[in-house]
Motif scaffolding. Sequence first.
Motif, PDB file in Angstrom:
ATOM      1  N   PHE A 166       3.018   7.706   3.459  1.00 36.85           N
ATOM      2  CA  PHE A 166       3.753   6.622   4.066  1.00 36.85           C
ATOM      3  C   PHE A 166       3.299   5.606   2.992  1.00 36.85           C
ATOM      4  O   PHE A 166       2.671   5.439   1.996  1.00 36.85           O
ATOM      5  CB  PHE A 166       2.976   6.412   5.196  1.00 36.85           C
ATOM      6  CG  PHE A 166       1.336   5.810   5.445  1.00 36.85           C
ATOM      7  CD1 PHE A 166       1.525   4.453   5.489  1.00 36.85           C
ATOM      8  CD2 PHE A 166       0.618   6.572   5.369  1.00 36.85           C
ATOM      9  CE1 PHE A 166       0.065   3.981   5.369  1.00 36.85           C
ATOM     10  CE2 PHE A 166      -0.640   6.313   5.261  1.00 36.85           C
ATOM     11  CZ  PHE A 166      -0.913   4.799   5.474  1.00 36.85           C
ATOM     12  N   SER A 167       3.941   4.234   3.351  1.00 34.60           N
ATOM     13  CA  SER A 167       3.685   2.998   2.821  1.00 34.60           C
ATOM     14  C   SER A 167       3.624   1.979   3.736  1.00 34.60           C
ATOM     15  O   SER A 167       4.163   2.000   4.816  1.00 34.60           O
ATOM     16  CB  SER A 167       4.965   2.755   1.950  1.00 34.60           C
ATOM     17  OG  SER A 167       5.000   1.285   1.249  1.00 34.60           O
ATOM     18  N   SER A 168       2.737   1.040   3.643  1.00 39.24           N
ATOM     19  CA  SER A 168       2.490  -0.139   4.190  1.00 39.24           C
ATOM     20  C   SER A 168       2.707  -1.459   3.443  1.00 39.24           C
ATOM     21  O   SER A 168       1.984  -1.595   2.494  1.00 39.24           O
ATOM     22  CB  SER A 168       1.358   0.018   5.055  1.00 39.24           C
ATOM     23  OG  SER A 168       0.896  -1.174   5.778  1.00 39.24           O
ATOM     24  N   ARG A 225      17.477  -2.436   5.177  1.00 38.87           N
ATOM     25  CA  ARG A 225      17.700  -3.387   4.097  1.00 38.87           C
ATOM     26  C   ARG A 225      16.641  -3.024   3.043  1.00 38.87           C
ATOM     27  O   ARG A 225      15.817  -2.765   3.240  1.00 38.87           O
ATOM     28  CB  ARG A 225      17.849  -4.783   4.674  1.00 38.87           C
ATOM     29  CG  ARG A 225      18.797  -5.065   5.511  1.00 38.87           C
ATOM     30  CD  ARG A 225      18.944  -6.501   5.931  1.00 38.87           C
ATOM     31  NE  ARG A 225      17.671  -7.098   6.359  1.00 38.87           N
ATOM     32  CZ  ARG A 225      17.504  -8.418   6.572  1.00 38.87           C
ATOM     33  NH1 ARG A 225      18.476  -9.349   6.603  1.00 38.87           N
ATOM     34  NH2 ARG A 225      16.288  -8.883   6.784  1.00 38.87           N
ATOM     35  N   SER A 226      16.936  -3.662   1.963  1.00 34.19           N
ATOM     36  CA  SER A 226      15.805  -3.596   0.770  1.00 34.19           C
ATOM     37  C   SER A 226      14.636  -4.549   1.196  1.00 34.19           C
ATOM     38  O   SER A 226      14.935  -5.615   1.832  1.00 34.19           O
ATOM     39  CB  SER A 226      16.537  -4.374  -0.447  1.00 34.19           C
ATOM     40  OG  SER A 226      17.778  -3.418  -0.938  1.00 34.19           O
ATOM     41  N   ILE A 227      13.339  -4.036   0.969  1.00 30.86           N
ATOM     42  CA  ILE A 227      12.342  -4.665   1.258  1.00 30.86           C
ATOM     43  C   ILE A 227      11.599  -5.368  -0.163  1.00 30.86           C
ATOM     44  O   ILE A 227      11.217  -4.501  -0.934  1.00 30.86           O
ATOM     45  CB  ILE A 227      11.356  -3.768   1.681  1.00 30.86           C
ATOM     46  CG1 ILE A 227      11.800  -3.172   3.121  1.00 30.86           C
ATOM     47  CG2 ILE A 227      10.051  -4.587   2.207  1.00 30.86           C
ATOM     48  CD1 ILE A 227      11.154  -1.929   3.728  1.00 30.86           C
ATOM     49  N   TYR A 270       0.745  -1.310   0.052  1.00 33.94           N
ATOM     50  CA  TYR A 270      -0.282   0.026   0.102  1.00 33.94           C
ATOM     51  C   TYR A 270       0.931   1.225  -0.102  1.00 33.94           C
ATOM     52  O   TYR A 270       1.578   1.376   0.948  1.00 33.94           O
ATOM     53  CB  TYR A 270      -1.080  -0.097   1.292  1.00 33.94           C
ATOM     54  CG  TYR A 270      -1.843   0.949   1.390  1.00 33.94           C
ATOM     55  CD1 TYR A 270      -3.130   1.167   0.951  1.00 33.94           C
ATOM     56  CD2 TYR A 270      -1.400   2.256   2.141  1.00 33.94           C
ATOM     57  CE1 TYR A 270      -3.783   2.219   0.853  1.00 33.94           C
ATOM     58  CE2 TYR A 270      -2.412   3.283   2.428  1.00 33.94           C
ATOM     59  CZ  TYR A 270      -3.352   3.460   1.672  1.00 33.94           C
ATOM     60  OH  TYR A 270      -4.389   4.403   1.813  1.00 33.94           O
ATOM     61  N   PHE A 271       0.811   2.175  -0.987  1.00 31.52           N
ATOM     62  CA  PHE A 271       1.321   3.341  -0.928  1.00 31.52           C
ATOM     63  C   PHE A 271       0.607   4.634  -1.041  1.00 31.52           C
ATOM     64  O   PHE A 271      -0.230   4.559  -1.741  1.00 31.52           O
ATOM     65  CB  PHE A 271       2.334   3.349  -2.340  1.00 31.52           C
ATOM     66  CG  PHE A 271       3.258   2.227  -2.413  1.00 31.52           C
ATOM     67  CD1 PHE A 271       4.487   2.367  -1.725  1.00 31.52           C
ATOM     68  CD2 PHE A 271       2.808   1.069  -3.121  1.00 31.52           C
ATOM     69  CE1 PHE A 271       5.280   1.092  -1.618  1.00 31.52           C
ATOM     70  CE2 PHE A 271       3.817   0.006  -3.279  1.00 31.52           C
ATOM     71  CZ  PHE A 271       4.880  -0.003  -2.662  1.00 31.52           C
ATOM     72  N   ILE A 304       5.143  -3.770   7.609  1.00 33.81           N
ATOM     73  CA  ILE A 304       6.419  -2.881   7.596  1.00 33.81           C
ATOM     74  C   ILE A 304       5.617  -1.553   6.920  1.00 33.81           C
ATOM     75  O   ILE A 304       5.002  -1.476   6.071  1.00 33.81           O
ATOM     76  CB  ILE A 304       7.226  -3.120   6.466  1.00 33.81           C
ATOM     77  CG1 ILE A 304       8.069  -4.508   6.833  1.00 33.81           C
ATOM     78  CG2 ILE A 304       8.554  -2.154   6.471  1.00 33.81           C
ATOM     79  CD1 ILE A 304       8.918  -5.230   6.040  1.00 33.81           C
ATOM     80  N   ARG A 305       5.799  -0.565   8.073  1.00 36.45           N
ATOM     81  CA  ARG A 305       5.300   0.693   7.664  1.00 36.45           C
ATOM     82  C   ARG A 305       6.413   1.749   7.545  1.00 36.45           C
ATOM     83  O   ARG A 305       7.358   1.783   8.557  1.00 36.45           O
ATOM     84  CB  ARG A 305       4.340   1.014   8.729  1.00 36.45           C
ATOM     85  CG  ARG A 305       3.467   2.356   8.523  1.00 36.45           C
ATOM     86  CD  ARG A 305       2.342   2.498   9.436  1.00 36.45           C
ATOM     87  NE  ARG A 305       1.955   3.939   9.603  1.00 36.45           N
ATOM     88  CZ  ARG A 305       0.877   4.364   8.815  1.00 36.45           C
ATOM     89  NH1 ARG A 305       0.008   3.304   8.690  1.00 36.45           N
ATOM     90  NH2 ARG A 305       0.379   5.494   9.006  1.00 36.45           N
TER      91      ARG A 305
END
Length: 184
Positions: free
Chosen positions: A101-103, A150-152, A94-95, A118-119
């Motif tokens: 924010f992003s979730s 780290r990269s998600i 979710y962006f 992860i938010r």
Amino acid sequence: MNSRSKWIQVEFIKGSRTFTNLCWACTLVCGSIGFFLVGFSSCVGKNMIPLFSSKQIAFLPQGLVMCFYGIAGLSLGFYLGCTIFWDVGGGYNYFDKQEGFSSIFRWGFPGKNRRIRIRLALKDVEAVGLKSQEGLFPSRILYLKVRGRRSIPLTRIGENLTLEDMEEKAAELARFLRVSIEGF
């Protein structure tokens, strides 16, 4: 199904609840039951499966090994059935540009950490990346590069999209977030 507007983008991620996993679980359970019944029939001396005679199979060692394979297969089939039931790995990305924010949400195994969320702030997103490995078992992973973390990963590990589809997905997300793309 994905949803996109001017300010919000939602991408739903399919977890382990797939037709392929369901077919594998059913095949594994049916085959395991067959192995176990033939092994058990050799122990008891009575045919549990009407079409197959177990008279030629001695319990030691063939029947015992078949019982072991049957139990092991049933265990794996039960495990795969549980991951399908719990939809492990399913979730959404979710962006929200309006809120900034992003979730990223995924379902895990039952327990304390079943819900993995992860938010992060969109201002911390540095780039959208694409990691591609070609060969016998190709893998392509779309990820977010975040400042101080780290990269998600954003895609499923077993997602079989072509390189062009992944590039298009990465470009669309990078345009939406107004960040660069790396890893090509």
